[in-house]
Design an enzyme around this catalytic site. Structure first.
Site, PDB file in Angstrom:
ATOM      1  N   LYS A  36      -4.237  10.926  23.784  1.00  0.00           N
ATOM      2  CA  LYS A  36      -3.788  12.399  23.670  1.00  0.00           C
ATOM      3  C   LYS A  36      -3.042  12.892  25.168  1.00  0.00           C
ATOM      4  O   LYS A  36      -2.190  13.918  25.386  1.00  0.00           O
ATOM      5  CB  LYS A  36      -4.628  13.338  23.581  1.00  0.00           C
ATOM      6  CG  LYS A  36      -5.944  13.102  24.278  1.00  0.00           C
ATOM      7  CD  LYS A  36      -6.915  14.006  24.157  1.00  0.00           C
ATOM      8  CE  LYS A  36      -8.269  14.039  24.987  1.00  0.00           C
ATOM      9  NZ  LYS A  36      -9.425  14.913  24.736  1.00  0.00           N
ATOM     10  N   GLY A  67       0.873  -1.040  -0.026  1.00  0.00           N
ATOM     11  CA  GLY A  67      -0.124   0.159   0.066  1.00  0.00           C
ATOM     12  C   GLY A  67       0.774   1.135   0.021  1.00  0.00           C
ATOM     13  O   GLY A  67       1.886   1.301  -0.564  1.00  0.00           O
ATOM     14  N   ILE A  68       0.282   2.215   0.814  1.00  0.00           N
ATOM     15  CA  ILE A  68       1.052   3.557   0.784  1.00  0.00           C
ATOM     16  C   ILE A  68       1.357   3.773   2.269  1.00  0.00           C
ATOM     17  O   ILE A  68       0.597   3.676   3.160  1.00  0.00           O
ATOM     18  CB  ILE A  68       0.302   4.725   0.098  1.00  0.00           C
ATOM     19  CG1 ILE A  68       1.082   5.931  -0.138  1.00  0.00           C
ATOM     20  CG2 ILE A  68      -1.171   4.831   0.953  1.00  0.00           C
ATOM     21  CD1 ILE A  68       0.447   6.870  -0.991  1.00  0.00           C
ATOM     22  N   GLY A  69       2.584   4.404   2.637  1.00  0.00           N
ATOM     23  CA  GLY A  69       2.821   4.849   3.920  1.00  0.00           C
ATOM     24  C   GLY A  69       4.168   4.156   4.495  1.00  0.00           C
ATOM     25  O   GLY A  69       4.996   3.503   3.712  1.00  0.00           O
ATOM     26  N   ASN A  70       4.298   4.379   5.747  1.00  0.00           N
ATOM     27  CA  ASN A  70       5.903   4.164   6.323  1.00  0.00           C
ATOM     28  C   ASN A  70       5.953   2.629   5.767  1.00  0.00           C
ATOM     29  O   ASN A  70       6.998   2.279   5.764  1.00  0.00           O
ATOM     30  CB  ASN A  70       5.773   4.239   7.802  1.00  0.00           C
ATOM     31  CG  ASN A  70       5.898   5.576   8.225  1.00  0.00           C
ATOM     32  OD1 ASN A  70       5.851   6.315   7.276  1.00  0.00           O
ATOM     33  ND2 ASN A  70       5.515   5.901   9.533  1.00  0.00           N
ATOM     34  N   MET A  71       5.006   1.436   6.129  1.00  0.00           N
ATOM     35  CA  MET A  71       5.306   0.105   6.083  1.00  0.00           C
ATOM     36  C   MET A  71       5.912  -0.329   4.789  1.00  0.00           C
ATOM     37  O   MET A  71       6.914  -0.856   4.707  1.00  0.00           O
ATOM     38  CB  MET A  71       4.234  -0.724   6.496  1.00  0.00           C
ATOM     39  CG  MET A  71       4.605  -2.121   6.859  1.00  0.00           C
ATOM     40  SD  MET A  71       5.925  -2.638   7.725  1.00  0.00           S
ATOM     41  CE  MET A  71       5.597  -1.767   9.220  1.00  0.00           C
ATOM     42  N   ILE A 111      -5.571  -0.963  12.364  1.00  0.00           N
ATOM     43  CA  ILE A 111      -5.899  -0.246  13.488  1.00  0.00           C
ATOM     44  C   ILE A 111      -5.705  -0.945  14.743  1.00  0.00           C
ATOM     45  O   ILE A 111      -5.035  -0.581  15.823  1.00  0.00           O
ATOM     46  CB  ILE A 111      -6.917   0.925  13.668  1.00  0.00           C
ATOM     47  CG1 ILE A 111      -6.685   1.802  12.467  1.00  0.00           C
ATOM     48  CG2 ILE A 111      -6.884   1.559  14.893  1.00  0.00           C
ATOM     49  CD1 ILE A 111      -7.801   2.635  12.312  1.00  0.00           C
ATOM     50  N   GLU A 121      -3.401  -2.714  -5.933  1.00  0.00           N
ATOM     51  CA  GLU A 121      -4.547  -1.890  -6.128  1.00  0.00           C
ATOM     52  C   GLU A 121      -4.039  -0.363  -6.270  1.00  0.00           C
ATOM     53  O   GLU A 121      -4.650   0.423  -7.133  1.00  0.00           O
ATOM     54  CB  GLU A 121      -5.759  -2.021  -5.298  1.00  0.00           C
ATOM     55  CG  GLU A 121      -5.094  -1.280  -3.795  1.00  0.00           C
ATOM     56  CD  GLU A 121      -6.224  -1.418  -2.881  1.00  0.00           C
ATOM     57  OE1 GLU A 121      -7.516  -1.755  -3.110  1.00  0.00           O
ATOM     58  OE2 GLU A 121      -6.093  -0.965  -1.726  1.00  0.00           O
TER      59      GLU A 121
END
Length: 444
Positions: A368, A218-222, A318, A243
């Site tokens: 947070k 996919g897309i992102g850090n991994m 998540i 995809e």
């Protein structure tokens, strides 16, 4: 035949083009860089003239002016199939709504169920044969344009032309209106800084790769991390069936690791449905004969994926519960992204001879206030289930990898607790016992 005259006859200003939209219409913006920015601006300017116009899109980085100009939804309502970071904020503010979906079925939704009056999409300039390319949005665009009563194309000079397997073009004879105008170059997709946890997860997955594997990232850090690890390794002759094509694939190709040589389905071609990444990626993919863009009804079809030997699929989530249910799209009831193709590739890679499918997640997160919580939960209580427990294969955290295929409830609980953060393992065991999914002889 010279199609230039027909092009001129169909050329309109954005303001003229959007006059074709009427009260109660459903309008489609396709996806990502297919977003028709000039047409969106012109349509938003008609706010006071129109009522109850619904717009669909997804993975758009914004701004979507029809969404931002009318928080009451009296005039415009924007709906997204898959939230980008920008669209997530629109949903948070009540300025957009999410449409649950599975990407392989996107074409079927339009073909069989949905009303679509006007489709508006950005495309590269027309070629000498009268064809417009679907470019980075090939995965979803063709069926949308086919089902629309009116097709309006916005020519964007910065979009790459991507070769395809099928349904990668539309001819001018099937287009009703064309608009032109200046567009800013596409900005790079922001890249996050990999954490120590990201690095540990990538290193845990890396030993499962072999020469000649076909990979879905996919897309992102991994995916970026795995791409770097693969590029620096002795592994060679990787294939691409995904995809979404990201910079990770370009980097692998430039390092000589991505050849598609041993794919038993479309050998020599890296197959993708969509492209999102850096300006360098768009330049690399433009007229690149190594790449074939196809509809997601093909790319994401588990039966197609299952025909690819040694298919490896990498997706993130998540949270996961002790039963193996996966949440990859919500924080509580807050929509974060969408189902996308996770379910498609999990199922498809499970079919494939030598296939493996991984769900990756950090074992914990900080709220947070700085308090630490486990992402491996006893059970879900309101979170949205992206992938049912029956479809999950390998699960990877920074503490290891666990294969859930064919495992009973007590085996799943044990395996997932073993890759949870140690500070939560005893609590998870007590929860598993209460839920009657902890065997007395389980390891403690």
């Amino acid at each position: 035949m010279d199609f230039k005259d027909e092009y001129k006859q169909k050329l309109r200003t954005p303001e003229e083009a959007v006059k074709l939209i009427n009260d109660g219409d459903w309008v489609d913006y396709t996806s990502a860089l297919g977003f028709p920015k000039l047409l969106d601006t012109a349509l938003a300017a008609r706010k006071d003239e129109l009522h109850d116009v619904n717009i669909r899109g997804n993975l758009i980085v914004g701004p979507v002016k029809v969404a931002e100009c009318d928080s009451t939804h009296e005039h415009f309502t924007y709906n997204t199939w898959h939230c980008s970071a920008y669209e997530r904020k629109l949903c948070d503010r009540g300025e957009a709504f999410f449409i649950p979906m599975v990407f392989r079925n996107n074409s079927a939704y339009y073909k069989h169920f949905l009303k679509l009056n006007v489709a508006m999409m950005s495309v590269p300039p027309m070629d000498k044969h009268g064809f417009f390319n679907m470019s980075v949005t090939t995965g979803v665009a063709a069926e949308i344009l086919r089902e629309a009563d009116i097709v309006i194309l916005e020519v964007n000079e910065h979009l790459p032309w991507i070769y395809g397997g099928f349904d990668e073009t539309i001819h001018i004879t099937d287009v009703d209106v064309i608009v032109e105008g200046e567009h800013a170059p596409f900005p790079p997709v922001p890249k996050g800084t990999p954490t120590d946890v990201d690095i540990a997860i990538a290193k845990n997955i890396f030993p499962y790769f072999r020469n000649g594997d076909t990979v879905q990232l996919g897309i992102g850090n991994m995916p970026d991390l795995l791409g770097d690890l693969l590029a620096d390794s002795d592994i060679r002759d990787l294939g691409m069936h995904t995809e979404l094509c990201s910079d990770a694939y370009m980097n692998l190709a430039l390092r000589g690791k991505l050849t598609n040589k041993y794919k038993n389905l479309m050998p020599g071609k890296g197959v993708t449905g969509m492209v999102i990444g850096s300006p360098e990626l768009y330049e690399w993919i433009d007229h690149n004969p190594m790449i074939a863009a196809c509809p997601l009804s093909y790319v994401n079809d588990p039966r197609i994926i299952g025909e690819i030997d040694n298919m490896i699929s990498i997706n993130s989530c998540i949270s996961i519960d002790l039963y193996g249910q996966v949440n990859a799209e919500s924080a509580g009831m807050r929509q974060i992204s969408g189902t996308g193709g996770q379910l498609d590739f999990l199922e498809g890679a499970s079919f494939a001879r030598g296939g493996k499918s991984f769900i990756c997640l950090s074992s914990t997160f900080h709220d947070k206030d700085g308090n630490v919580h486990s992402n491996i939960l006893p059970r879900f209580c309101g979170e949205i289930i992206t992938t049912p427990r029956s479809e999950v294969y390998y699960v990877a955290t920074e503490y290891g990898v666990f294969n859930m295929e064919g495992m009973s409830t007590w085996q799943r609980a044990e395996g997932l607790i073993n890759i949870a953060d140690p500070i939560f393992r005893e609590d998870l065991i007590r929860d598993a016992e209460k839920q009657k999914i902890w065997r007395r002889s389980n390891k403690r």
